[in-house]
Design an enzyme around this catalytic site. Structure first.
Site, mmCIF file in Angstrom:
data_model
loop_
_atom_site.group_PDB
_atom_site.id
_atom_site.type_symbol
_atom_site.label_atom_id
_atom_site.label_comp_id
_atom_site.label_asym_id
_atom_site.label_seq_id
_atom_site.Cartn_x
_atom_site.Cartn_y
_atom_site.Cartn_z
ATOM 1 N N LYS A 8 -1.851 -12.072 3.123
ATOM 2 C CA LYS A 8 -3.223 -11.819 2.634
ATOM 3 C C LYS A 8 -3.445 -12.554 1.318
ATOM 4 O O LYS A 8 -2.501 -12.883 0.602
ATOM 5 C CB LYS A 8 -3.494 -10.324 2.451
ATOM 6 C CG LYS A 8 -2.652 -9.607 1.373
ATOM 7 C CD LYS A 8 -3.155 -9.727 -0.064
ATOM 8 C CE LYS A 8 -2.215 -9.060 -1.053
ATOM 9 N NZ LYS A 8 -2.254 -9.532 -2.420
ATOM 10 N N ASP A 133 -0.266 -1.878 -0.242
ATOM 11 C CA ASP A 133 -0.913 -2.908 0.584
ATOM 12 C C ASP A 133 -0.667 -2.710 2.080
ATOM 13 O O ASP A 133 -1.242 -3.433 2.901
ATOM 14 C CB ASP A 133 -0.398 -4.307 0.206
ATOM 15 C CG ASP A 133 -0.943 -4.787 -1.132
ATOM 16 O OD1 ASP A 133 -1.923 -4.192 -1.616
ATOM 17 O OD2 ASP A 133 -0.376 -5.759 -1.674
HETATM 18 P P1 ATP Z 1 2.356 -8.014 -2.962
HETATM 19 O O1 ATP Z 1 1.328 -9.082 -2.791
HETATM 20 O O2 ATP Z 1 2.184 -6.836 -2.014
HETATM 21 O O3 ATP Z 1 2.590 -7.602 -4.389
HETATM 22 P P2 ATP Z 1 4.433 -9.953 -2.913
HETATM 23 O O4 ATP Z 1 3.966 -11.042 -1.983
HETATM 24 O O5 ATP Z 1 4.204 -10.190 -4.355
HETATM 25 O O6 ATP Z 1 3.746 -8.610 -2.458
HETATM 26 P P3 ATP Z 1 6.876 -9.621 -1.434
HETATM 27 O O7 ATP Z 1 6.987 -10.977 -0.815
HETATM 28 O O8 ATP Z 1 6.407 -8.523 -0.575
HETATM 29 O O9 ATP Z 1 5.958 -9.699 -2.745
HETATM 30 O O10 ATP Z 1 8.326 -9.291 -2.032
HETATM 31 C C1 ATP Z 1 8.610 -8.604 -3.211
HETATM 32 C C2 ATP Z 1 10.131 -8.325 -3.273
HETATM 33 O O11 ATP Z 1 10.475 -7.385 -2.263
HETATM 34 C C3 ATP Z 1 10.980 -9.562 -3.011
HETATM 35 O O12 ATP Z 1 11.490 -10.041 -4.217
HETATM 36 C C4 ATP Z 1 12.082 -9.122 -2.044
HETATM 37 O O13 ATP Z 1 13.356 -9.144 -2.631
HETATM 38 C C5 ATP Z 1 11.757 -7.683 -1.663
HETATM 39 N N1 ATP Z 1 11.625 -7.494 -0.193
HETATM 40 C C6 ATP Z 1 12.085 -6.456 0.523
HETATM 41 N N2 ATP Z 1 11.756 -6.571 1.813
HETATM 42 C C7 ATP Z 1 11.055 -7.703 1.954
HETATM 43 C C8 ATP Z 1 10.439 -8.356 3.055
HETATM 44 N N3 ATP Z 1 10.493 -7.873 4.299
HETATM 45 N N4 ATP Z 1 9.772 -9.504 2.803
HETATM 46 C C9 ATP Z 1 9.696 -9.998 1.554
HETATM 47 N N5 ATP Z 1 10.284 -9.431 0.482
HETATM 48 C C10 ATP Z 1 10.955 -8.297 0.663
#
Ligand code: ATP
Length: 280
Positions: A8, A133
């Site tokens: 997203k 989210d």
């Molecule tokens: P948001 O936009 O919801 O804040 P994000 O894109 O910033 O999410 P994610 O990619 O969801 O962040 O990952 C955040 C942390 O969560 C990563 O550093 C990772 O180590 C951990 N993590 C645990 N499970 C997952 C997964 N299935 N996919 C991605 N990261 C994961």
């Protein structure tokens, strides 16, 4: 069984205040993208096993997918197991809700695999318990989100627009960005109502002028590259550019997928990952 877990972007993000539970009250317009991870789920005797194709995404209980599987299994007193492999395409720790998308996809996949017959409301309740989210990722369409991000009002589809994602070679911690936000003087946020109108009208030009993200200046104070990337996207032909969520991924909006590919091809941002995709 294979399930898609879509990334997203936030077309606007305003922080309205802090709450007694430590979370921030936000108001944001969220948009799913064609870019997605694929979750491969299959049966396993009694146990939950989660693995991924990405070195920075933990296997086992540290993965948000494991937590989702464990939660839905306990809620339904289910004794079955599952193995889930995450084919990771969404940049990690980028503000693109990759983990939340995977968790939502896991809830849907396991509901089917284990024949739990969970109602939609039940899945949303579990999603909310896993992450702010996750309900949006379960919904899977353009929406205005309030509360911590879990109070959703669906909006008309804003599909078919081109999106160029730029992920700099570092991640950020969402919690750290919110802490830093609190330490900075308040400034007016985006006009969410006007953003919603532009989305409802499918008016890309208006949206490009109205988009705003209250967290952008916070993340950019740590990583000034964010502003450089925004400028580069607009110079390359994007109608508008903004950071997504707490960053550091920045997106450029374009009229369509062809324009997005053209803009992506014109960028020269060493070290950055560039992905051309579209809104769905
Ligand atoms: P948001 O936009 O919801 O804040 P994000 O894109 O910033 O999410 P994610 O990619 O969801 O962040 O990952 C955040 C942390 O969560 C990563 O550093 C990772 O180590 C951990 N993590 C645990 N499970 C997952 C997964 N299935 N996919 C991605 N990261 C994961």
């Amino acid at each position: 069984m294979m399930v898609k877990a879509r990334a997203k972007i936030n077309l606007s993000l305003d922080v309205l205040g802090t709450r007694a539970d430590g979370y921030h009250e936000i108001l944001t317009v969220m948009q799913p993208l064609e870019l997605h991870d694929v979750l491969e789920a299959g049966p396993l005797e009694g146990d939950i096993r989660v693995e991924s194709s990405h070195p920075e995404v933990p296997s086992g209980p540290g993965n948000i997918v494991y937590r989702a599987a464990d939660l839905i299994r306990r809620e339904f007193r289910c004794g079955a197991g599952a193995r889930i492999f995450i084919h990771k395409k969404i940049p990690v720790a980028a503000g693109l809700a990759g983990g939340s998308a995977d968790a939502a996809a896991a809830l849907r996949a396991l509901n089917r695999l284990w024949a739990l017959n969970a109602a939609e409301e039940e899945l949303f309740r579990l999603g909310e318990a896993i992450g702010s989210d996750v309900p949006f990722c379960l919904l899977g369409r353009t929406a205005l989100a309030g509360g911590r991000g879990e109070l959703l009002t669906p909006l008309p589809s804003f599909s078919g627009f081109g999106v160029v994602l730029v992920k700099p070679p570092f991640g950020v911690s969402t919690a750290r960005i919110y802490r830093l936000y609190d330490s900075l003087p308040a400034v007016p946020g985006p006009d969410t109502r006007a953003v919603v109108k532009a989305v409802e009208n499918g008016d890309l030009k208006a949206l490009a002028g109205l988009m705003g993200n209250a967290l952008e200046r916070v993340t950019a104070s740590l990583h000034p590259e964010i502003m450089e990337i925004k400028k580069a996207l607009v110079a390359a032909g994007a109608a508008g550019a903004m950071m997504s969520g707490s960053g550091p991924a920045v997106f450029g909006l374009c009229a369509g997928p062809d324009e997005a590919r053209f803009v992506a091809s014109r960028l020269n941002l060493p070290g950055c990952q560039v992905i051309a995709t579209r809104t769905v």
